[in-house]
Scaffold this motif. Structure first.
Motif, PDB file in Angstrom:
ATOM      1  N   CYS A   1       1.715  19.311   4.730  1.00  0.00           N
ATOM      2  CA  CYS A   1       0.361  19.256   5.301  1.00  0.00           C
ATOM      3  C   CYS A   1       0.162  20.347   6.351  1.00  0.00           C
ATOM      4  CB  CYS A   1       0.099  17.889   5.928  1.00  0.00           C
ATOM      5  SG  CYS A   1       0.057  16.518   4.763  1.00  0.00           S
ATOM      6  N   LEU A   2       1.164  20.559   7.189  1.00  0.00           N
ATOM      7  CA  LEU A   2       1.055  21.591   8.228  1.00  0.00           C
ATOM      8  C   LEU A   2       0.914  22.971   7.617  1.00  0.00           C
ATOM      9  CD1 LEU A   2       3.728  20.519  10.908  1.00  0.00           C
ATOM     10  CD2 LEU A   2       1.262  20.101  10.916  1.00  0.00           C
ATOM     11  N   MET A   3       1.618  23.215   6.524  1.00  0.00           N
ATOM     12  CA  MET A   3       1.628  24.551   5.929  1.00  0.00           C
ATOM     13  C   MET A   3       0.438  24.823   5.022  1.00  0.00           C
ATOM     14  SD  MET A   3       5.656  25.297   5.077  1.00  0.00           S
ATOM     15  CE  MET A   3       6.143  23.672   4.499  1.00  0.00           C
ATOM     16  N   THR A   4      -0.151  23.780   4.446  1.00  0.00           N
ATOM     17  CA  THR A   4      -1.189  23.998   3.441  1.00  0.00           C
ATOM     18  C   THR A   4      -2.549  23.390   3.791  1.00  0.00           C
ATOM     19  OG1 THR A   4      -0.723  21.976   2.188  1.00  0.00           O
ATOM     20  CG2 THR A   4       0.617  23.930   1.669  1.00  0.00           C
ATOM     21  N   GLY A   5      -2.567  22.358   4.616  1.00  0.00           N
ATOM     22  CA  GLY A   5      -3.821  21.645   4.881  1.00  0.00           C
ATOM     23  C   GLY A   5      -4.174  20.649   3.797  1.00  0.00           C
ATOM     24  N   TYR A   6      -3.231  20.366   2.905  1.00  0.00           N
ATOM     25  CA  TYR A   6      -3.418  19.387   1.837  1.00  0.00           C
ATOM     26  C   TYR A   6      -2.302  18.349   1.891  1.00  0.00           C
ATOM     27  CZ  TYR A   6      -6.520  22.732  -0.598  1.00  0.00           C
ATOM     28  OH  TYR A   6      -7.540  23.601  -0.948  1.00  0.00           O
ATOM     29  N   PHE A   7      -2.547  17.174   1.311  1.00  0.00           N
ATOM     30  CA  PHE A   7      -1.464  16.268   0.961  1.00  0.00           C
ATOM     31  C   PHE A   7      -0.895  16.734  -0.373  1.00  0.00           C
ATOM     32  CE2 PHE A   7      -3.734  13.048   3.655  1.00  0.00           C
ATOM     33  CZ  PHE A   7      -2.686  12.828   4.539  1.00  0.00           C
ATOM     34  N   PRO A   8       0.414  16.605  -0.588  1.00  0.00           N
ATOM     35  CA  PRO A   8       0.964  17.007  -1.891  1.00  0.00           C
ATOM     36  C   PRO A   8       0.529  16.078  -3.017  1.00  0.00           C
ATOM     37  CG  PRO A   8       2.655  15.984  -0.524  1.00  0.00           C
ATOM     38  CD  PRO A   8       1.450  16.161   0.345  1.00  0.00           C
ATOM     39  N   TRP A   9       0.215  14.822  -2.669  1.00  0.00           N
ATOM     40  CA  TRP A   9      -0.245  13.814  -3.625  1.00  0.00           C
ATOM     41  C   TRP A   9      -0.879  12.679  -2.824  1.00  0.00           C
ATOM     42  CZ3 TRP A   9       4.954  15.524  -3.884  1.00  0.00           C
ATOM     43  CH2 TRP A   9       5.779  14.938  -2.940  1.00  0.00           C
ATOM     44  N   GLU A  10      -1.528  11.777  -3.508  1.00  0.00           N
ATOM     45  CA  GLU A  10      -2.107  10.613  -2.830  1.00  0.00           C
ATOM     46  C   GLU A  10      -1.131   9.448  -2.762  1.00  0.00           C
ATOM     47  OE1 GLU A  10      -5.846   9.401  -4.374  1.00  0.00           O
ATOM     48  OE2 GLU A  10      -6.823  11.336  -4.060  1.00  0.00           O
ATOM     49  N   LYS A  11      -0.390   9.238  -3.859  1.00  0.00           N
ATOM     50  CA  LYS A  11       0.550   8.127  -3.917  1.00  0.00           C
ATOM     51  C   LYS A  11       1.819   8.570  -4.636  1.00  0.00           C
ATOM     52  CE  LYS A  11      -3.058   4.553  -4.078  1.00  0.00           C
ATOM     53  NZ  LYS A  11      -3.587   3.372  -4.810  1.00  0.00           N
ATOM     54  N   THR A  12       2.952   8.046  -4.188  1.00  0.00           N
ATOM     55  CA  THR A  12       4.214   8.355  -4.853  1.00  0.00           C
ATOM     56  C   THR A  12       4.426   7.376  -6.016  1.00  0.00           C
ATOM     57  OG1 THR A  12       5.297   7.011  -3.151  1.00  0.00           O
ATOM     58  CG2 THR A  12       5.347   9.402  -2.871  1.00  0.00           C
ATOM     59  N   LEU A  13       3.523   7.481  -6.983  1.00  0.00           N
ATOM     60  CA  LEU A  13       3.550   6.611  -8.148  1.00  0.00           C
ATOM     61  C   LEU A  13       3.389   7.457  -9.410  1.00  0.00           C
ATOM     62  CD1 LEU A  13       1.215   3.723  -6.902  1.00  0.00           C
ATOM     63  CD2 LEU A  13       3.697   3.600  -7.197  1.00  0.00           C
ATOM     64  N   PRO A  14       3.938   7.009 -10.530  1.00  0.00           N
ATOM     65  CA  PRO A  14       3.791   7.759 -11.784  1.00  0.00           C
ATOM     66  C   PRO A  14       2.341   7.991 -12.178  1.00  0.00           C
ATOM     67  CG  PRO A  14       5.473   6.066 -12.009  1.00  0.00           C
ATOM     68  CD  PRO A  14       4.797   5.826 -10.693  1.00  0.00           C
ATOM     69  N   SER A  15       1.447   7.135 -11.725  1.00  0.00           N
ATOM     70  CA  SER A  15       0.034   7.274 -12.076  1.00  0.00           C
ATOM     71  C   SER A  15      -0.645   8.444 -11.350  1.00  0.00           C
ATOM     72  CB  SER A  15      -0.712   5.978 -11.743  1.00  0.00           C
ATOM     73  OG  SER A  15      -0.578   5.656 -10.359  1.00  0.00           O
TER      74      SER A  15
ATOM     75  N   GLY B   1       0.820  -1.207   0.000  1.00  0.00           N
ATOM     76  CA  GLY B   1       0.000   0.000   0.000  1.00  0.00           C
ATOM     77  C   GLY B   1       0.850   1.250   0.000  1.00  0.00           C
ATOM     78  N   ILE B   2       0.762   2.049  -1.051  1.00  0.00           N
ATOM     79  CA  ILE B   2       1.550   3.278  -1.162  1.00  0.00           C
ATOM     80  C   ILE B   2       0.704   4.445  -0.674  1.00  0.00           C
ATOM     81  CG2 ILE B   2       2.916   4.733  -2.700  1.00  0.00           C
ATOM     82  CD1 ILE B   2       3.912   1.853  -2.444  1.00  0.00           C
ATOM     83  N   ILE B   3       1.230   5.211   0.278  1.00  0.00           N
ATOM     84  CA  ILE B   3       0.538   6.379   0.814  1.00  0.00           C
ATOM     85  C   ILE B   3       1.393   7.610   0.578  1.00  0.00           C
ATOM     86  CG2 ILE B   3      -0.673   4.977   2.547  1.00  0.00           C
ATOM     87  CD1 ILE B   3       1.350   5.945   4.607  1.00  0.00           C
ATOM     88  N   PRO B   4       0.882   8.825   0.846  1.00  0.00           N
ATOM     89  CA  PRO B   4       1.663  10.038   0.571  1.00  0.00           C
ATOM     90  C   PRO B   4       3.033  10.060   1.233  1.00  0.00           C
ATOM     91  CG  PRO B   4      -0.611  10.613   1.028  1.00  0.00           C
ATOM     92  CD  PRO B   4      -0.491   9.151   1.305  1.00  0.00           C
ATOM     93  N   TYR B   5       3.171   9.411   2.396  1.00  0.00           N
ATOM     94  CA  TYR B   5       4.428   9.458   3.142  1.00  0.00           C
ATOM     95  C   TYR B   5       5.442   8.430   2.663  1.00  0.00           C
ATOM     96  CZ  TYR B   5       1.369  12.027   6.308  1.00  0.00           C
ATOM     97  OH  TYR B   5       0.476  12.930   6.833  1.00  0.00           O
TER      98      TYR B   5
END
Length: 273
Positions: free
Chosen positions: A188-202, A153-157
């Motif tokens: 996340c602390l600075m924006t309230g968003y994740f930069p991406w959902e998965k660290t994958l080319p897709s 399972g690939i997550i933002p982190y």
């Protein structure tokens, strides 16, 4: 399962004194091997001397259905509970939190361990405005160099080197995994968003980040990045360099604490000056 309660000693009961707040972590035996439970308990106890790591009481228990241990209770919840979607948290609080996180991670790294679970849910809050925060949950912590088979399972982190499905033998874990995850957490602390959902080319947002890393062009980055100052962008770029051999250690963040991180705060300061 986490249970929070108070333990009152007999000498205090007669005086009506409230006991020490403690949290009880219960791990079901159906999904937890005894050696995994003992490993997590011992690692947490080993690291608990640091002021930014959750305190342990040296008490482990076993019931018919669970393993468990007692640790310091965080009555003001965790970091995820104060991050406002689309806003993050105030910059002073973010920097206060960051300074303590770096201290805890450096301590863990100095012991030759990789934390491997940097995320807001594992940062417990003691006091208002992140005056005191503590890392918890050491079930994934391992010695540096331990071979890690690729995660399913690939997550933002998740650092991109762990997302390489071609490396079927896995990779030796290193402190750089924590640096990557710390960069995502700071975003996340600075924006309230994740930069991406998965660290994958897709993932198109991650691909835009890859383009920035490879070309230096920020044109394709999402609007969430636009609220960050040049200094904050540089900090994140170094923490989340795609090549782990070139990635900055977590201590590099300390160089940026005196710099503005959000454009709106920088403009407000310029107007005051």
């Amino acid at each position: 399962m986490i249970i929070v309660g108070h333990v009152t000693y007999e000498s205090q009961k007669s005086q009506g004194v409230m006991g020490t707040p403690m949290a009880l972590k219960l791990l079901p035996k159906t999904s937890t091997k005894q050696h995994n439970f003992l490993y997590e308990y011992c690692v947490a106890l080993f690291l608990s001397a640091h002021p930014n790591i959750i305190g342990m009481f040296g008490i482990a228990i076993e019931s018919k259905e669970h393993y468990g241990f007692l640790y310091e209770a965080a009555l003001q919840r965790d970091l995820i509970s104060i991050i406002k979607p689309k806003e993050g948290i105030p910059e002073p609080a973010a920097k206060q939190c960051t300074k303590q996180l770096v201290s805890a991670l450096e301590f863990i790294h100095h012991k030759g361990l990789v934390y491997r679970d940097v995320k807001p849910e594992n940062v417990l809050i003691f006091g208002r405005d992140c005056q005191n925060i503590k890392l918890t949950d050491f079930g994934l912590t391992r010695p540096r160099g331990t071979m890690l088979k690729l995660v399913s399972g690939i997550i933002p982190y998740t650092a991109p080197e762990l997302s390489n499905t071609q490396n079927c033998e896995g990779v030796p874990i290193d402190f750089t995994l924590d640096a990557w995850a710390l960069g995502v957490l700071l975003f996340c602390l600075m924006t309230g968003y994740f930069p991406w959902e998965k660290t994958l080319p897709s993932d198109p947002f991650f691909q835009d980040f890859v383009i920035w890393q490879e070309t230096g062009s920020t044109e394709e980055l999402s609007q969430h990045w636009k609220i960050l100052t040049t200094e904050a962008m540089d900090m994140l770029s170094k923490l989340m360099t795609l090549n782990p051999l070139e990635r900055s250690p977590v201590s590099k963040v300390l160089w940026y604490l005196d710099q503005p991180w959000r454009v709106d705060n920088w403009r407000a300061q310029e107007e005051l000056d």
